[in-house]
Design a protein around this motif. Structure first.
Motif, PDB file in Angstrom:
ATOM      1  N   VAL A  43      -8.595 -32.219   3.343  1.00  0.00           N
ATOM      2  CA  VAL A  43      -9.046 -32.141   4.733  1.00  0.00           C
ATOM      3  C   VAL A  43     -10.556 -32.369   4.816  1.00  0.00           C
ATOM      4  N   LEU A  44     -11.308 -31.813   3.881  1.00  0.00           N
ATOM      5  CA  LEU A  44     -12.755 -32.050   3.855  1.00  0.00           C
ATOM      6  C   LEU A  44     -13.068 -33.524   3.612  1.00  0.00           C
ATOM      7  N   THR A  45     -12.248 -34.172   2.795  1.00  0.00           N
ATOM      8  CA  THR A  45     -12.429 -35.611   2.580  1.00  0.00           C
ATOM      9  C   THR A  45     -12.151 -36.394   3.854  1.00  0.00           C
ATOM     10  N   ALA A  46     -11.091 -36.007   4.573  1.00  0.00           N
ATOM     11  CA  ALA A  46     -10.791 -36.661   5.855  1.00  0.00           C
ATOM     12  C   ALA A  46     -11.909 -36.436   6.863  1.00  0.00           C
ATOM     13  N   MET A  47     -12.532 -35.267   6.843  1.00  0.00           N
ATOM     14  CA  MET A  47     -13.645 -34.997   7.746  1.00  0.00           C
ATOM     15  C   MET A  47     -14.846 -35.877   7.423  1.00  0.00           C
ATOM     16  N   SER A  48     -15.074 -36.155   6.143  1.00  0.00           N
ATOM     17  CA  SER A  48     -16.185 -37.046   5.792  1.00  0.00           C
ATOM     18  C   SER A  48     -15.908 -38.467   6.296  1.00  0.00           C
ATOM     19  N   TYR A  49     -14.642 -38.895   6.241  1.00  0.00           N
ATOM     20  CA  TYR A  49     -14.297 -40.217   6.779  1.00  0.00           C
ATOM     21  C   TYR A  49     -14.480 -40.249   8.295  1.00  0.00           C
ATOM     22  N   ASP A  50     -14.156 -39.144   8.961  1.00  0.00           N
ATOM     23  CA  ASP A  50     -14.371 -39.052  10.406  1.00  0.00           C
ATOM     24  C   ASP A  50     -15.846 -39.210  10.748  1.00  0.00           C
ATOM     25  N   ARG A  51     -16.729 -38.560  10.000  1.00  0.00           N
ATOM     26  CA  ARG A  51     -18.162 -38.697  10.240  1.00  0.00           C
ATOM     27  C   ARG A  51     -18.646 -40.105   9.931  1.00  0.00           C
ATOM     28  N   TYR A  52     -18.064 -40.730   8.890  1.00  0.00           N
ATOM     29  CA  TYR A  52     -18.439 -42.105   8.544  1.00  0.00           C
ATOM     30  C   TYR A  52     -18.107 -43.065   9.691  1.00  0.00           C
ATOM     31  N   THR A  57     -24.681 -33.591  12.891  1.00  0.00           N
ATOM     32  CA  THR A  57     -23.219 -33.586  12.883  1.00  0.00           C
ATOM     33  C   THR A  57     -22.647 -33.638  11.468  1.00  0.00           C
ATOM     34  N   CYS A  58     -23.487 -33.973  10.485  1.00  0.00           N
ATOM     35  CA  CYS A  58     -23.002 -34.110   9.105  1.00  0.00           C
ATOM     36  C   CYS A  58     -23.381 -32.923   8.214  1.00  0.00           C
ATOM     37  N   ILE A  59     -24.484 -32.264   8.521  1.00  0.00           N
ATOM     38  CA  ILE A  59     -24.956 -31.178   7.654  1.00  0.00           C
ATOM     39  C   ILE A  59     -23.935 -30.050   7.512  1.00  0.00           C
ATOM     40  N   PRO A  60     -23.277 -29.573   8.601  1.00  0.00           N
ATOM     41  CA  PRO A  60     -22.288 -28.503   8.406  1.00  0.00           C
ATOM     42  C   PRO A  60     -21.165 -28.892   7.455  1.00  0.00           C
ATOM     43  N   HIS A  61     -20.630 -30.101   7.613  1.00  0.00           N
ATOM     44  CA  HIS A  61     -19.544 -30.533   6.741  1.00  0.00           C
ATOM     45  C   HIS A  61     -20.013 -30.652   5.297  1.00  0.00           C
ATOM     46  N   LEU A  62     -21.181 -31.246   5.094  1.00  0.00           N
ATOM     47  CA  LEU A  62     -21.685 -31.414   3.725  1.00  0.00           C
ATOM     48  C   LEU A  62     -21.963 -30.056   3.076  1.00  0.00           C
ATOM     49  N   THR A  63     -22.433 -29.095   3.854  1.00  0.00           N
ATOM     50  CA  THR A  63     -22.682 -27.747   3.323  1.00  0.00           C
ATOM     51  C   THR A  63     -21.384 -27.076   2.903  1.00  0.00           C
ATOM     52  N   VAL A  64     -20.373 -27.148   3.768  1.00  0.00           N
ATOM     53  CA  VAL A  64     -19.072 -26.538   3.462  1.00  0.00           C
ATOM     54  C   VAL A  64     -18.446 -27.174   2.226  1.00  0.00           C
ATOM     55  N   PHE A  65     -18.509 -28.500   2.144  1.00  0.00           N
ATOM     56  CA  PHE A  65     -17.935 -29.209   0.995  1.00  0.00           C
ATOM     57  C   PHE A  65     -18.670 -28.830  -0.296  1.00  0.00           C
ATOM     58  N   SER A  66     -19.988 -28.744  -0.232  1.00  0.00           N
ATOM     59  CA  SER A  66     -20.774 -28.414  -1.430  1.00  0.00           C
ATOM     60  C   SER A  66     -20.484 -26.994  -1.907  1.00  0.00           C
ATOM     61  N   VAL A  67     -20.377 -26.046  -0.973  1.00  0.00           N
ATOM     62  CA  VAL A  67     -20.094 -24.661  -1.349  1.00  0.00           C
ATOM     63  C   VAL A  67     -18.721 -24.552  -1.994  1.00  0.00           C
ATOM     64  N   ASN A 105     -17.557 -20.913   6.455  1.00  0.00           N
ATOM     65  CA  ASN A 105     -17.157 -22.027   7.317  1.00  0.00           C
ATOM     66  C   ASN A 105     -17.329 -21.716   8.799  1.00  0.00           C
ATOM     67  N   PRO A 106     -16.815 -20.589   9.318  1.00  0.00           N
ATOM     68  CA  PRO A 106     -17.034 -20.308  10.751  1.00  0.00           C
ATOM     69  C   PRO A 106     -18.497 -20.107  11.092  1.00  0.00           C
ATOM     70  N   VAL A 107     -19.265 -19.493  10.192  1.00  0.00           N
ATOM     71  CA  VAL A 107     -20.683 -19.255  10.457  1.00  0.00           C
ATOM     72  C   VAL A 107     -21.427 -20.575  10.551  1.00  0.00           C
ATOM     73  N   ILE A 108     -21.178 -21.468   9.610  1.00  0.00           N
ATOM     74  CA  ILE A 108     -21.880 -22.759   9.592  1.00  0.00           C
ATOM     75  C   ILE A 108     -21.538 -23.588  10.821  1.00  0.00           C
ATOM     76  N   TYR A 109     -20.258 -23.619  11.178  1.00  0.00           N
ATOM     77  CA  TYR A 109     -19.842 -24.469  12.290  1.00  0.00           C
ATOM     78  C   TYR A 109     -20.092 -23.836  13.655  1.00  0.00           C
ATOM     79  N   SER A 110     -20.238 -22.518  13.729  1.00  0.00           N
ATOM     80  CA  SER A 110     -20.439 -21.883  15.030  1.00  0.00           C
ATOM     81  C   SER A 110     -21.911 -21.686  15.347  1.00  0.00           C
TER      82      SER A 110
END
Length: 335
Positions: free
Chosen positions: A112-121, A238-248, A284-289
């Motif tokens: 799902v995180l990979t699909a989210m990176s494609y969405d941002r791309y 729009t990309c930093i939250p996803h990249l942070t979650v994926f890295s963690v 995840n909720p903290v970063i995105y909210s």
């Protein structure tokens, strides 16, 4: 000669053998578990009810939060019960279900995180074709493939693990069942099945990692071509939250599964396991909210719908009027 007595269960090692500390640890993890569950369920509720959040990015975020709820609900409640009842036993069937579900949800979360990176791309590099590429049908397809692939890999990994025979010690030096600990007490001569499963998992994980890195390579290249600093900041936001979650998530998983095995288990290994199972669902909720204005506005709208300010003022006003009327009446009769 190894002891070939059939094993029917295992003993999970906690953080302390003292009953008092076990109770304190159980209550602490109970509070932490409730906080993680409530925060992720809040994200799911907001995205489901708010029409302004019905976009592909938030659709993926809702599935990510759902996976987080399932992932943290597999080992933590059992660990809490073990500490409060001072009984660390788990049956071999329960251990198998833990490995199956945790592996499935962890793999599903990576996809799902990979699909989210494609969405941002697509959103940044091909904005004119975004609606066509990220249609509702394609989003459902990507999420469905992520869940299905995770479950298939979890089933293969679990079948490979429990095709082995176990002998010797039944103590697992973790607070949940994990494959490295089970490999230490295996007395099977051939581990080909589990190594094949592990190889498939590594290939899938590395493929997802490379896909995310390639997506962000093109994203950064495109963002740097934006002439204004404001536009660049908005795109990166729009990309930093996803990249942070994926890295963690990847960093904590690597600490747990890629660390060289030690002959003497330490409390550090169990602490890293706690970070792997609790930290990503909690962050995840903290970063995105906290960093997302859309989610914060949605939360305000939900609060206003549940507790309208006008109705509150109207209730207070009626109370004051009734109180004033009662005061006048009492003075009249007293007079």
């Amino acid at each position: 000669m190894p002891n070939d007595t059939k094993i029917t269960g295992f003993i999970l090692m906690g953080f302390s053998a003292a009953p008092e500390l076990q109770t304190v640890c159980g209550l602490f993890f109970l509070l932490m578990y409730l906080a993680v569950i409530m925060s992720n369920l809040l994200i799911i509720t907001l995205i489901t009810l708010d029409l302004k959040l019905q976009t592909p990015m938030y659709f993926f975020l809702k599935n990510l939060s759902l996976l987080d709820v399932f992932l943290v609900s597999i080992p933590i409640p059992k660990f809490i019960i073990n500490n409060l009842t001072h009984n660390n036993y788990i049956s071999i069937l329960g251990c198998a279900f833990q490995i199956l579900l945790m592996t499935s949800f962890s793999a599903g979360e990576i996809f799902v995180l990979t699909a989210m990176s494609y969405d941002r791309y697509v959103a940044i590099c091909s904005p004119l074709h975004y609606e066509a590429i990220m249609s509702s049908g394609n989003c459902v397809l990507m999420v469905g493939v992520s869940w299905a692939t995770g479950i298939l890999f979890g089933a293969l990994y679990t079948a490979g693990t429990f095709s082995m025979h176990f002998c010797g010690s039944i103590v697992i030096p973790q607070f949940f069942c994990d494959v490295p600990s089970l490999l230490r007490i295996s007395c099977s001569g051939s581990l080909m099945v589990i190594y094949i499963s592990l190889g498939i998992g590594m290939c899938l994980c590395m493929s997802c990692f490379y896909c995310v890195m390639i997506s962000y390579f093109y994203i950064i290249s495109t963002v740097l071509k934006i002439p204004t600093t404001k536009g660049q900041s908005k795109a990166f936001a729009t990309c930093i939250p996803h990249l942070t979650v994926f890295s963690v998530f990847i960093a904590t998983a690597c600490f747990v599964y890629l660390k060289p095995p030690s002959d003497i288990p330490s409390i550090t290994d169990r602490l890293f396991s706690v970070l792997y199972t609790v930290l990503p669902p909690a962050l995840n909720p903290v970063i995105y909210s906290l960093r997302n204005s859309d989610v914060k506005c949605s939360l305000r709208r939900l609060q206003q719908n549940l507790c309208p300010r006008d109705s509150y003022y109207l209730t207070v006003r009626r109370f004051c009027q009734c109180y004033s009327a009662s005061q006048v009446t009492s003075k009249f009769f007293n007079f």
